[in-house]
Design an enzyme around this catalytic site. Structure first.
Site, PDB file in Angstrom:
ATOM      1  N   HIS A 130       0.843  -1.202   0.000  1.00  0.00           N
ATOM      2  CA  HIS A 130       0.000   0.000   0.000  1.00  0.00           C
ATOM      3  C   HIS A 130       0.878   1.252   0.000  1.00  0.00           C
ATOM      4  CE1 HIS A 130      -3.958  -1.907   0.543  1.00  0.00           C
ATOM      5  NE2 HIS A 130      -3.270  -2.850   1.169  1.00  0.00           N
ATOM      6  N   ASP A 172      -5.540 -13.483   0.520  1.00  0.00           N
ATOM      7  CA  ASP A 172      -6.172 -12.231   0.956  1.00  0.00           C
ATOM      8  C   ASP A 172      -7.652 -12.487   1.243  1.00  0.00           C
ATOM      9  OD1 ASP A 172      -6.199  -9.559   1.683  1.00  0.00           O
ATOM     10  OD2 ASP A 172      -6.311  -8.784  -0.364  1.00  0.00           O
TER      11      ASP A 172
END
Length: 396
Positions: A200, A279
């Protein structure tokens, strides 16, 4: 001490296919024996179909939830155990419950809960993954902007003390943005025993490589929540591909990363450089069509988990499907796909001296696959879990 001899199936040891019987003793692999070896006195015999394959159990370093549970919503010991249990039917025998960007109190509770769960024999919990909150706001994806923040002294005190809460068989993985955390801080975290990954982030190539030099050793869901590759500024994605001694987690669902980019990443990183991750979110193992995350409704649509505006929010995939996709979308052989789901994550977590292989002395974490690579069941620390049932039965 209870022993079971598994016979009849092909065996992938983590390095190669062999014809062998496997003797399990309690929670360990006792030996690999020639096919048809005499049954040891007192041992139980379990005959498996010759169309079946025994392989090292899958290891997933990024699991947000499963079985209807989101770790962020229930950062408890029971939640961690329940998530691990939900993923066993998909071949995952070890995982890191993942707590994404949230409150300080929630992050600390998640760390403490995972530490307790990981100490329970056969739990399948081998640590914790804290994804955030030290991220780049512009690359936060579905992470809550209200909780994205810089790292401070109190965070460092908590994080550097966290690995000591875990035993020798468990790890703390922290995903952070290299453009938001200085290399000296990365070095301090690594020195304290954390595994640090880049995620991120809008970091430049130089910023990312400085973090790698400081000890950052992996990258979380490669290509996602990162700027695209560019010829004059490769950025964090380019650094992830170029940094030879790092491992990239990748979501092989055909949605998060185009198949061509999956193949490009594989070519750049080479064997051992990519590991499969899911995920996964709460719908895994359920028929649920939606769930909430930070007050947002997340919809399960056509193999995607998305917000109302179409932002991806985790993935709708399990590890067995990821293995099948590695073969179908990435073009790797079955043996390499299995390594990407077991041996390589074990190496990344520095647990490959006990997990990721079928070898004498290793923990008896195995997955039983049929000819279509569907999961028939797993052994977790020697305990059998039928993929179609909810209850395990030890020693069978």
């Amino acid at each position: 001490m209870a022993e079971t001899l598994l016979t009849g199936a092909r065996v992938f040891t983590g390095s190669h296919m062999v014809a062998a019987d496997i003797l399990l003793r309690a929670d360990r692999v006792a030996a690999l024996l020639p096919p048809g070896s005499p049954l040891p006195e007192g041992a139980a015999l379990r005959r498996l179909s010759d169309g079946m394959l025994l392989a090292p159990g899958f290891i997933d370093t990024q699991v947000n939830g499963g079985g209807g549970i989101l770790f962020n919503d229930q950062a408890t010991v029971q939640a961690a155990l329940s998530i691990a249990r939900a993923h066993r039917r998909f071949g995952t025998t070890a995982l890191l419950p993942t707590f994404i960007t949230d409150t300080v109190e929630g992050m600390r509770a998640a760390g403490r809960a995972a530490a307790v769960a990981s100490a329970m024999p056969g739990s399948g919990v081998v640590g914790v993954h804290l994804e955030g909150p030290f991220l780049a706001p512009e690359r936060r994806g579905v992470h809550s902007l209200a909780h994205v923040r810089p790292i401070d002294a109190a965070d460092l005190d908590f994080l550097t003390g966290l690995p000591a809460r875990f035993g020798a068989d468990a790890r703390v993985l922290l995903s952070l943005a290299p453009d938001r955390v200085e290399p000296a801080v990365v070095a301090r975290l690594v020195a304290a025993g954390l595994i640090v990954a880049g995620a991120h982030s809008a970091a430049t190539y130089a910023q990312t490589m400085a973090a790698v030099e400081a000890g950052l050793s992996g990258f979380t869901h490669l290509f996602n929540a990162m700027p695209p590759l560019a010829n004059r500024e490769p950025g964090i994605a380019g650094a992830a591909l170029a940094a030879r001694d790092t491992v990239c987690g990748i979501i092989a669902d055909g949605v998060h990363v185009h198949p061509a980019m999956l193949r490009l990443a594989l070519a750049a990183k080479g064997p051992g450089g990519l590991m499969l991750v899911t995920d996964a979110m709460p719908p895994t193992g359920t028929a649920a069509e939606s769930f909430t995350l930070h007050g947002q409704m997340i919809h399960r649509r056509d193999g995607r988990l998305v917000t109302d505006d179409g932002t991806l929010a985790g993935a709708d995939i399990d590890m067995a499907q990821a293995v099948r996709n590695a073969v179908a979308l990435m073009g790797v052989g079955l043996e390499e796909a299995l390594r990407m789901a077991s041996l390589y994550p074990a190496r990344f977590l520095r647990l490959d001296d006990r997990l990721g292989r079928i070898r004498a002395g290793y923990q008896a974490d195995l997955v039983l696959l049929d000819a279509d690579l569907q999961v028939a069941g797993t052994w977790v620390a020697g305990q059998w879990w039928d993929a179609t049932a909810n209850e395990g039965e030890a020693g069978t």
